[in-house]
Design an enzyme around this catalytic site. Structure first.
Site, PDB file in Angstrom:
ATOM      1  N   ASP A  10       4.223  11.140   6.430  1.00 41.37           N
ATOM      2  CA  ASP A  10       5.644  11.414   6.690  1.00 41.37           C
ATOM      3  C   ASP A  10       6.494  11.341   5.422  1.00 41.37           C
ATOM      4  O   ASP A  10       7.414  10.528   5.316  1.00 41.37           O
ATOM      5  CB  ASP A  10       6.189  10.446   7.741  1.00 41.37           C
ATOM      6  CG  ASP A  10       5.372  10.449   9.015  1.00 41.37           C
ATOM      7  OD1 ASP A  10       4.937  11.539   9.425  1.00 41.37           O
ATOM      8  OD2 ASP A  10       5.178   9.372   9.607  1.00 41.37           O
TER       9      ASP A  10
ATOM     10  N   GLU B 251       8.500  20.745  17.785  1.00 42.44           N
ATOM     11  CA  GLU B 251       7.769  19.567  18.243  1.00 42.44           C
ATOM     12  C   GLU B 251       8.452  18.276  17.805  1.00 42.44           C
ATOM     13  O   GLU B 251       8.787  17.436  18.619  1.00 42.44           O
ATOM     14  CB  GLU B 251       6.327  19.603  17.720  1.00 42.44           C
ATOM     15  CG  GLU B 251       5.453  18.457  18.195  1.00 42.44           C
ATOM     16  CD  GLU B 251       5.092  18.540  19.667  1.00 42.44           C
ATOM     17  OE1 GLU B 251       4.773  17.497  20.264  1.00 42.44           O
ATOM     18  OE2 GLU B 251       5.122  19.661  20.225  1.00 42.44           O
TER      19      GLU B 251
ATOM     20  N   GLU C  49       0.686   0.733 -12.404  1.00 48.09           N
ATOM     21  CA  GLU C  49       0.611   1.405 -11.104  1.00 48.09           C
ATOM     22  C   GLU C  49       1.227   2.787 -11.136  1.00 48.09           C
ATOM     23  O   GLU C  49       1.523   3.365 -10.079  1.00 48.09           O
ATOM     24  CB  GLU C  49       1.258   0.531 -10.029  1.00 48.09           C
ATOM     25  CG  GLU C  49       2.738   0.250 -10.222  1.00 48.09           C
ATOM     26  CD  GLU C  49       3.040  -0.931 -11.141  1.00 48.09           C
ATOM     27  OE1 GLU C  49       4.196  -1.366 -11.181  1.00 48.09           O
ATOM     28  OE2 GLU C  49       2.101  -1.434 -11.810  1.00 48.09           O
TER      29      GLU C  49
END
Length: 455
Positions: free
Chosen positions: A40, A214, A335
């Site tokens: 998402d 949807e 990171e």
């Protein structure tokens, strides 16, 4: 820490990539996050970076088991920095579960993150709002209760040129409210947008849902035209879109953006313009162990057609091209990753995040590093509760040219940090940089940040 199943899958990725890296640089950069499963995507452009807000699918999930949201950012669309989880279900004292698809927008120096969670009192899905003064959080509950609650999900927020903000959400219906300038209240009542076949396409074989709409709306404006990009027809979903002359319609169905493909039966779109290009974010199930409940976010660059329509976009493993280069002569977070094999990230005791769970043979790729006339040394902030290991600095492949090797000692703890420096030779021009980790068995060390010197 990832499950054994996931780590085994990533070892497979490492072996496959290594087979091609011997002879040249890897081309695969999608999915853009490999340390965890993500879903998402909701991108936001702010101060020269793209901030990406995602959900987090738990390892081995057999449902939409999601407990937190995550934030990443990039200045070049390929090297993504992990900012961890600044908001979770527990942020909302009134919520019980389901950290599902949301979106963050900025207004007046604050960042508002609209998310669907399950309301403990009613058992219904509701829309909550997190707020922060930083795009990376931490976020707190802005109002201490749901902003709206009607059992439906997937909020998207759009601020029009005149300053009027709109919140849209819905599955199986499509709703909107006009948000007030404070972004945490609204005027009027929730209004249902008519789902007509002219507006949202025709679905066959489902009398209760005659249109393609949807879930997962993503509303934005470009050149005076309003776009609603949404997940269409379940299941499996594809991405479609409609346009309108105004923020509340009337909507006209325009067709497919991304056909049904990939390893996930859902999809979710987010679109932004950044540094002169247009980018389409989505999710699939492309990582090892991936599927409909273990998804991964990816991105493609695209160009609108001359008439403003969106072209058909296909999933690729290449991803978006790099915007510019990465400067190795300033501190870079460990990171910050274009691709990795085996490692994970965690909160660092010194603040921010660090890379950990490093084992022999694991690696991180950082793409398009501009060494210029040449680096002379390398510095990294490291910690180890074991006997440590080595950081091999390689160019253009996990088995590429070694330009330096840094020895990491045992420091007495995984969050007991020290700084190590080693000489570098042969790092000139622009290359993909690989940190390949070496040592004995078990976990070797953690890395917080790194920086080259010279150049």
């Amino acid at each position: 820490m990832a499950s054994a199943l996931r780590r085994a899958g990533l070892v497979i990725v490492a072996l496959l990539c290594t087979a091609t890296l011997v002879t040249g640089p890897a081309r695969a950069d999608n999915p853009i996050i490999q340390t965890i499963y993500t879903a998402d995507p909701a991108p936001l452009v702010h101060n020269g970076r793209v901030y990406l807000y995602t959900g987090h699918d738990e390892d081995g999930s057999t449902y939409f088991t999601m407990k937190e949201w995550r934030v990443w950012s990039s200045a070049d669309m390929v090297n993504w920095t992990d900012h961890g989880s600044p908001m979770s279900v527990s942020t909302f004292a009134w919520a019980s579960a389901d950290a599902w698809a949301g979106q963050t927008v900025e207004r007046n120096g604050k960042f508002y993150w609209y998310v669907p969670v399950k309301d403990r009192a009613s058992g219904q899905m509701a829309i909550g709002v997190g707020v922060s003064t930083s795009p990376t959080g931490p976020f707190t509950d802005a109002i201490g209760r749901p902003l709206v609650r009607n059992g439906e999900i997937d909020p998207t927020v759009f601020i029009d040129d005149n300053g009027q903000a709109y919140l849209y959400w819905g599955n199986p219906n499509l709703w909107y409210v006009r948000l007030n300038a404070d972004m945490i209240s609204y005027s009027g009542s929730p209004t249902q947008i008519p789902l007509t076949t002219a507006g949202f396409g025709t679905r066959t074989g489902n009398a209760s849902r005659p249109t393609l709409y949807e879930e997962g709306p993503w509303v934005f404006k470009r050149n005076g035209l309003y776009y609603n990009v949404f997940a269409a027809r379940c299941c499996s979903e594809f991405i479609a879109y409609s346009t309108a002359p105004g923020p509340t319609g009337p909507w006209t169905y325009r067709g497919t953006v991304m056909p049904t493909q990939g390893g996930s039966f859902t999809n979710h779109a987010g679109i932004v313009d950044f540094n002169g290009g247009s980018y389409f974010f989505y999710h699939n199930g492309a990582l090892p162990g991936g599927g409909g409940f273990t998804r991964s976010v990816a991105v493609e660059k695209f160009t609108y057609n001359a008439d403003g329509t969106i072209p058909t976009i296909t999933m690729t493993t290449a991803g978006a091209p790099q915007v510019g280069t990465l400067n190795p002569y300033v501190r870079q977070e460990a990171e910050t990753i274009a691709w990795e094999s085996g490692v994970e990230t965690e909160r660092a005791g010194e603040g921010g995040m660090n890379v950990g769970w490093i084992e022999n043979g694991d690696y991180i790729k950082v793409k398009g590093v501009a060494f210029g006339s040449g680096a002379t040394s390398f510095t990294a902030r490291v910690a180890s509760a074991s006997s440590g290991g080595r950081i091999e600095l390689r160019l253009d492949g996990a088995n590429g040219q070694v330009v330096g090797t840094c020895t990491v000692p045992g420091t007495g703890g995984w969050q007991t940090w020290t700084t190590v420096t080693c000489p570098v030779s042969g790092a000139t021009g622009t290359h993909d940089l690989y940190f390949r980790y070496a040592g004995g068995s078990g976990y070797l060390f953690n890395v917080n940040w790194w920086q080259f010197n010279g150049g």
